[in-house]
Design a protein around this motif. Structure first.
Motif, PDB file in Angstrom:
ATOM      1  N   HIS A  34      -4.679   4.178  -0.425  1.00 26.22           N
ATOM      2  CA  HIS A  34      -3.390   4.857  -1.280  1.00 26.22           C
ATOM      3  C   HIS A  34      -2.498   4.289  -1.916  1.00 26.22           C
ATOM      4  CE1 HIS A  34      -4.461   4.893   2.932  1.00 26.22           C
ATOM      5  NE2 HIS A  34      -3.389   5.836   3.552  1.00 26.22           N
ATOM      6  N   ASN A  35      -3.349   3.478  -2.640  1.00 25.04           N
ATOM      7  CA  ASN A  35      -2.887   2.609  -3.674  1.00 25.04           C
ATOM      8  C   ASN A  35      -3.805   1.899  -4.862  1.00 25.04           C
ATOM      9  OD1 ASN A  35      -0.807   1.035  -5.695  1.00 25.04           O
ATOM     10  ND2 ASN A  35      -1.081  -0.441  -4.270  1.00 25.04           N
ATOM     11  N   TYR A  82       0.814  -0.959  -0.224  1.00 27.93           N
ATOM     12  CA  TYR A  82      -0.317   0.185   0.215  1.00 27.93           C
ATOM     13  C   TYR A  82       0.522   1.013   0.089  1.00 27.93           C
ATOM     14  CZ  TYR A  82      -4.010  -2.906   1.369  1.00 27.93           C
ATOM     15  OH  TYR A  82      -4.961  -3.762   1.008  1.00 27.93           O
ATOM     16  N   LEU A  93       2.262   3.118   2.801  1.00 28.98           N
ATOM     17  CA  LEU A  93       2.053   3.660   4.028  1.00 28.98           C
ATOM     18  C   LEU A  93       3.780   3.862   4.723  1.00 28.98           C
ATOM     19  CD1 LEU A  93      -0.873   1.436   4.589  1.00 28.98           C
ATOM     20  CD2 LEU A  93      -0.687   4.231   3.967  1.00 28.98           C
TER      21      LEU A  93
END
Length: 256
Positions: free
Chosen positions: A98-99, A39, A41
């Protein structure tokens, strides 16, 4: 040819770089792919885990320097995944905000048609510590097939309807985060719950089909595949995670 880290009862785990391994798998041999890619992060921030403040940094595999790098990463592995997927096969990709938008664009750019946008609503999400945003309580799972004229994906409509009390199943699935009882073999920062993978596999594959997870982590996809009588290939660059996946697979019975 690729060398197996673990191979038993139609279950195979491979230690290596996802891009390298995918390029060596025979084209059009996989019925379904489930992927839970990084992701991205790991940016030095903090989060909540079991009521404790913890770092969000998971490792170098979860870091990226720019959007361009992230999107190129997604396009590359999705392009390779398309090659190994059978003409009528499907791919499921899980991600957070986020992705997942990069993933969705990459799917279309690499010749896929998105079939559904599943919203996984978590009943027990971690609280937002900053109190400056709404609590992040959902993840998105995209379901797609090749955008080819003759592609005919498999969908077990009747079973999904039966599971949903006789009504058409909707694209919002509600359930808890991974139970502690499922983490007995070791810790992985993004382990998915078994019920989630069981539903995905039942919805889009039949017994004996081959399932691939290019970011296998702690092996939940493989556990569900073995339990439901599907063949499985899992890839990961981290040996520690593969050891967890191996232990879990060894503990699961093969359902013929």
């Amino acid at each position: 040819m690729v060398k197996a880290f673990y191979k038993k009862q139609h279950m195979m785990l491979i230690h290596g770089d996802t891009f390298d391994v995918l390029s060596k798998i025979k084209p059009e041999t996989v019925d379904m792919i489930f992927a839970d890619p990084p992701y991205f992060l790991s940016n030095g921030g903090i989060s909540n885990s079991g009521g404790q403040v913890v770092s969000v940094d998971k490792g170098d595999w979860d870091k990226v320097s720019s959007f361009e790098e992230k999107h190129q990463f997604n396009r590359q592995w999705i392009r390779l995944a398309r090659t190994v997927l059978k003409p009528n096969g499907t791919i499921w990709i899980s991600g957070s905000l986020h992705n997942i938008y990069s993933v969705g664009m990459a799917l279309e750019q690499e010749g896929f048609k998105i079939l559904n946008n599943i919203t996984w609503q978590k009943t027990n999400p971690a609280p937002n510590l900053s109190c400056r945003y709404f609590t992040h309580s959902t993840e998105t799972i995209l379901w797609a097939r090749k955008n080819d004229k003759n592609a005919r994906h498999y969908y077990n409509y009747e079973l999904m309807k039966e599971i949903n009390d006789g009504k058409q199943m909707k694209d919002v699935w509600t359930g808890s985060l991974t139970k502690k009882a499922e983490k007995w073999a070791g810790k992985h920062p993004t382990q998915k719950p078994e019920y989630l993978l069981e539903r995905i596999i039942l919805a889009s594959t039949q017994k004996g089909d081959c399932i691939l997870d290019p970011f296998v982590g702690s092996g939940t996809t493989g556990v569900a595949a073995k339990r439901l009588g599907r063949k499985f290939i899992g890839i990961d660059a981290e040996k520690d995670y593969l050891e967890i996946a191996k232990t879990r697979l060894e503990n699961e019975k093969w359902n013929k």
